[in-house]
Write a protein that holds these residues in place. Structure first.
Motif, PDB file in Angstrom:
ATOM      1  N   ASN A   6      68.586  41.800  61.617  1.00  0.00           N
ATOM      2  CA  ASN A   6      67.256  41.386  62.048  1.00  0.00           C
ATOM      3  C   ASN A   6      67.060  41.538  63.551  1.00  0.00           C
ATOM      4  OD1 ASN A   6      66.282  40.483  59.466  1.00  0.00           O
ATOM      5  ND2 ASN A   6      67.689  38.769  59.662  1.00  0.00           N
ATOM      6  N   SER A 209      66.855  49.992  55.719  1.00  0.00           N
ATOM      7  CA  SER A 209      65.833  50.466  54.789  1.00  0.00           C
ATOM      8  C   SER A 209      66.430  50.404  53.396  1.00  0.00           C
ATOM      9  CB  SER A 209      65.410  51.906  55.116  1.00  0.00           C
ATOM     10  OG  SER A 209      66.449  52.818  54.810  1.00  0.00           O
ATOM     11  N   ARG A 245      62.971  40.366  48.770  1.00  0.00           N
ATOM     12  CA  ARG A 245      63.298  40.224  50.187  1.00  0.00           C
ATOM     13  C   ARG A 245      63.004  41.525  50.936  1.00  0.00           C
ATOM     14  NH1 ARG A 245      67.439  37.241  47.654  1.00  0.00           N
ATOM     15  NH2 ARG A 245      67.749  35.135  48.500  1.00  0.00           N
ATOM     16  N   SER A 246      62.840  41.400  52.247  1.00  0.00           N
ATOM     17  CA  SER A 246      62.659  42.582  53.081  1.00  0.00           C
ATOM     18  C   SER A 246      63.967  43.351  53.162  1.00  0.00           C
ATOM     19  CB  SER A 246      62.226  42.174  54.487  1.00  0.00           C
ATOM     20  OG  SER A 246      63.290  41.496  55.149  1.00  0.00           O
ATOM     21  N   ASN A 248      65.566  44.150  55.814  1.00  0.00           N
ATOM     22  CA  ASN A 248      66.431  43.454  56.769  1.00  0.00           C
ATOM     23  C   ASN A 248      67.194  42.317  56.100  1.00  0.00           C
ATOM     24  OD1 ASN A 248      65.644  45.098  58.834  1.00  0.00           O
ATOM     25  ND2 ASN A 248      64.744  43.504  60.099  1.00  0.00           N
ATOM     26  N   GLU A 249      66.457  41.474  55.399  1.00  0.00           N
ATOM     27  CA  GLU A 249      67.071  40.315  54.752  1.00  0.00           C
ATOM     28  C   GLU A 249      68.054  40.752  53.672  1.00  0.00           C
ATOM     29  OE1 GLU A 249      63.671  36.869  54.974  1.00  0.00           O
ATOM     30  OE2 GLU A 249      63.394  38.493  53.519  1.00  0.00           O
TER      31      GLU A 249
END
Length: 346
Positions: A6, A209, A245-246, A248-249
């Motif tokens: 992050n 990604s 979730r994103s 990143n997460e």
């Protein structure tokens, strides 16, 4: 060591140029740059030990030096204790020991030592592994004695103060003692984790990604299976498309679970299970007699008659000719540079 995914900047330090294929840029047998690895300075031959000597590691300075860019550090020297110096020991409660000189005034050196160590750890460069000095009250990774008032050690052993702080601050960083690297299984597992950490940092963490994360998982699926069937299933479910979730997460969560899964050497029976799965890719491509020969070599490995390199080499030979692109890219076959000959002893 890896900062949280992050914390991405415009162009993360250590990122691969966009004109370079990320997967090819760090392949264990085709590294374009050495991997940054921290190390106790005495293991590189620096005369920083209490007696003014060193503990030069022929393995670290020999085969590994071809692939590792060492970042050396001595926490005792950083704390200003000097060289040579009186020997140190840990005393008191094994869960929160005090550092002092073995003989002398009983001076409490703990805060001085921790202050210098924490200063280093806060500014430590990005690393993919760390090798520490065994039996040291500063750098030992395990089995360090903590002494009672009567001069006898507690039954409970601990880590050296620096290594304890290192492993708590960077829990996913592969850390190993130089002495434990003499054990073939522990050596193999440490190198596997270092190269996997490096690959994830370059291809996923620097620019998270879903495509990069799924690509990494695809390359490591059979290696994960060799270490843990439950983790193999759990990590697959994590990337099945249902997780909201994103990137990143999800990358952070995935990496923590991945490093936990490969934290211990894979068992022989698990390797056999993976080898049998990989045999399935040859079912229609090679003669039955060839498959029987390969199966016999796998059984020899299961019985402990040959090392892992034997069935691995034979199976990989045929998969390179007849296997799919998917199976050919499996990092299970090359998790670290083949010239190291690591699998000739496990």
């Amino acid at each position: 060591m890896m900062k949280s995914v992050n914390e991405s900047s415009n162009k993360p330090k250590g990122s691969i140029p966009s004109t370079v294929n990320a997967v090819d840029a760090f392949h264990p047998d085709q590294l374009t740059e050495k991997i940054p690895v921290g190390i106790s300075a005495c293991l590189l031959g620096d005369n920083v030990r209490f007696n003014g000597g060193h503990s030069r590691s022929t393995f670290c300075l020999g085969p590994l030096s071809q692939y590792f860019d060492y970042k050396k550090f001595c926490p005792e020297v950083a704390a200003g204790f000097g060289t040579p110096r009186p020997t140190l020991r840990l005393i008191g409660n094994p869960e929160s020991p005090v550092m002092t000189y073995t003989k002398g005034t009983g001076e409490d050196l703990t805060e001085t030592f921790k202050g210098a160590s924490n200063h280093y750890l806060d500014a430590m460069p990005e690393l993919d592994g760390y090798i520490v000095m065994k039996n040291s009250p500063s750098c030992g990774m395990s089995r360090i004695k903590v002494y009672q008032e009567n001069g006898h050690p507690h039954m409970m052993r601990t880590r050296g103060l620096f290594t304890d702080a290192l492993m708590k601050k960077y829990p996913l960083l592969p850390v190993e003692e130089d002495g434990r690297l003499n054990d073939p299984a522990l050596r193999e597992n440490f190198l596997l984790r270092v190269f996997a950490h490096h690959e994830f940092r370059l291809t996923v963490a620097n620019a998270p990604s879903m495509k990069a994360l799924i690509g990494f998982h695809s390359r490591y699926k059979y290696l994960i299976m060799a270490h843990s069937q439950p983790a193999y299933k759990a990590l697959g479910r994590m990337l099945c498309g249902q997780n909201k979730r994103s990137a990143n997460e999800l990358s952070s969560l995935y990496f923590a679970e991945f490093m936990a899964a490969i934290s211990q050497p894979a068992k022989r029976r698990n390797h056999c299970n993976v080898l049998m799965h990989l045999m399935g890719y040859l079912k229609k491509a090679v003669d039955t007699s060839i498959r029987k020969d390969i199966l016999e070599v796998i059984e020899q490995y299961r019985r402990g008659e040959v090392f892992l390199a034997t069935p691995m080499t034979i199976l990989h030979h045929y998969l390179k000719q007849y296997g799919s692109d998917y199976v050919k890219q499996q990092r299970y076959f090359s998790p670290y540079p083949n010239p190291l000959g690591i699998r000739n002893n496990v």
